[in-house]
Motif scaffolding. Sequence first.
Motif, mmCIF file in Angstrom:
data_model
loop_
_atom_site.group_PDB
_atom_site.id
_atom_site.type_symbol
_atom_site.label_atom_id
_atom_site.label_comp_id
_atom_site.label_asym_id
_atom_site.label_seq_id
_atom_site.Cartn_x
_atom_site.Cartn_y
_atom_site.Cartn_z
ATOM 1 N N GLY A 192 0.792 -1.350 -0.126
ATOM 2 C CA GLY A 192 -0.076 -0.032 -0.078
ATOM 3 C C GLY A 192 0.880 1.209 0.119
ATOM 4 O O GLY A 192 1.963 1.295 -0.395
ATOM 5 N N SER A 193 0.454 2.481 0.780
ATOM 6 C CA SER A 193 1.153 3.712 0.847
ATOM 7 C C SER A 193 2.474 3.527 1.434
ATOM 8 O O SER A 193 2.529 2.672 2.447
ATOM 9 N N PRO A 194 3.391 4.232 1.002
ATOM 10 C CA PRO A 194 4.692 4.164 1.586
ATOM 11 C C PRO A 194 4.814 4.733 3.171
ATOM 12 O O PRO A 194 5.444 3.843 3.864
ATOM 13 N N ALA A 195 3.784 5.436 3.463
ATOM 14 C CA ALA A 195 3.955 5.766 4.876
ATOM 15 C C ALA A 195 3.492 4.683 5.701
ATOM 16 O O ALA A 195 4.052 4.519 6.617
ATOM 17 N N GLU A 196 2.391 3.938 5.402
ATOM 18 C CA GLU A 196 2.009 2.790 6.339
ATOM 19 C C GLU A 196 2.732 1.707 6.260
ATOM 20 O O GLU A 196 3.056 1.019 7.158
ATOM 21 N N VAL A 197 3.375 1.411 5.110
ATOM 22 C CA VAL A 197 4.226 0.076 4.853
ATOM 23 C C VAL A 197 5.501 0.453 5.619
ATOM 24 O O VAL A 197 6.024 -0.515 6.256
#
Length: 349
Positions: free
Chosen positions: A332-337
């Motif tokens: 998913g999104s870079p921030a969450e991963v």
Amino acid sequence: PKARKSEYELYTFNTWLFGEERRGTLDTELATVLSSISVACKQIAAAVGRAGISSLTGVAGTGENVQGEEQKKLDVISNDIFSLCLRNCGRTGVIASEEEENPIGVEETTSGNYIVVFDPLDGSSNIDAGISVGSIFGVYSPAEECIVDMDDPEKTLASCITNVCQPGKNLLAAGYVLYSSCTILVLTIGDGVYGFTLDPYVGEFVLTHDRIQIPEKGKIYAFNEGNYELWDDATRSYIDSLKKPELWDGKPYSARYIGSLVGDFHRTLLYGGIYGYPGDKKNANGKLRLLYECAPMSMIAEQAGGLGSTGTERVMDIVPTKVHQRVPLFVGSPAEVRYLESFTKKAQA
Ligand code: P6P
């Protein structure tokens, strides 16, 4: 989508394929494989949409597949449709399906010799309730060692999958089709991610999403929290932190999970956030399969500016050892991963 010359111009999937051939991003052989996959998915969309009417819901009565999952009628039908389209396009050398124990050498190959791996109907336990399902596929580049010796196919097939189907090196195309409120084909051939929505009146996939970019950060997480007690401490701490209002300006994350990877992933791709299927005490490598679920979704995520991780390494860096090999998936999104990896990599250290 691109400017239209006339109100009657339809920018179809085949128009896009011709355009990519002209741009030199794919050759005619690969275009033929991708076009045949789109036909298979149109057939599956029709079958899924009419499941209740043509009594195609329910189990096939064929017992369990190689995954130990009870096959639904539509699992078998979708697998047959996919296999036939790939055989009849004459450009595939080896096909490997989630529904088949072993990869299959294709005798109808005339040229191209691509290796196609696919999950013909992912999330099929949702079918009887009319909830979204999908098909997932990956196309690996042809290789000498995958030219199957039809006198002794087993010898070639196993080595072909493990030596050639290396996501980071040979995955040329990755895509899925979501069968939901709309039927949408999402594809990357290594130069951006495109979405094509099926126009049921014309029977063509039409370009509707030109170069999808996943949001840098989202506010939705998709994990099966029923497995919470089976997860390791790092995964539990991560999920616990997403629920703390004080960490997120008073607005904790929302949970959305429909039990269908294609639906949960597609929402994550467009809205941002994270989908995760961690390893757990029952299955250290989780449930999802590397070749035809985790790698295609990770390639799409990366091509849209996102990430695909096992928690400790990039999915696309993994060299497979078995055709149905499972790996944990956080995508998913870079921030969450990246935030997830800050928990899992610390625990690993
Ligand atoms: P669980 C469907 O069987 C699937 O492969 C994915 O589509 C889905 O995300 C996941 O497994 C659901 O598994 O264990 O949460 O029911």
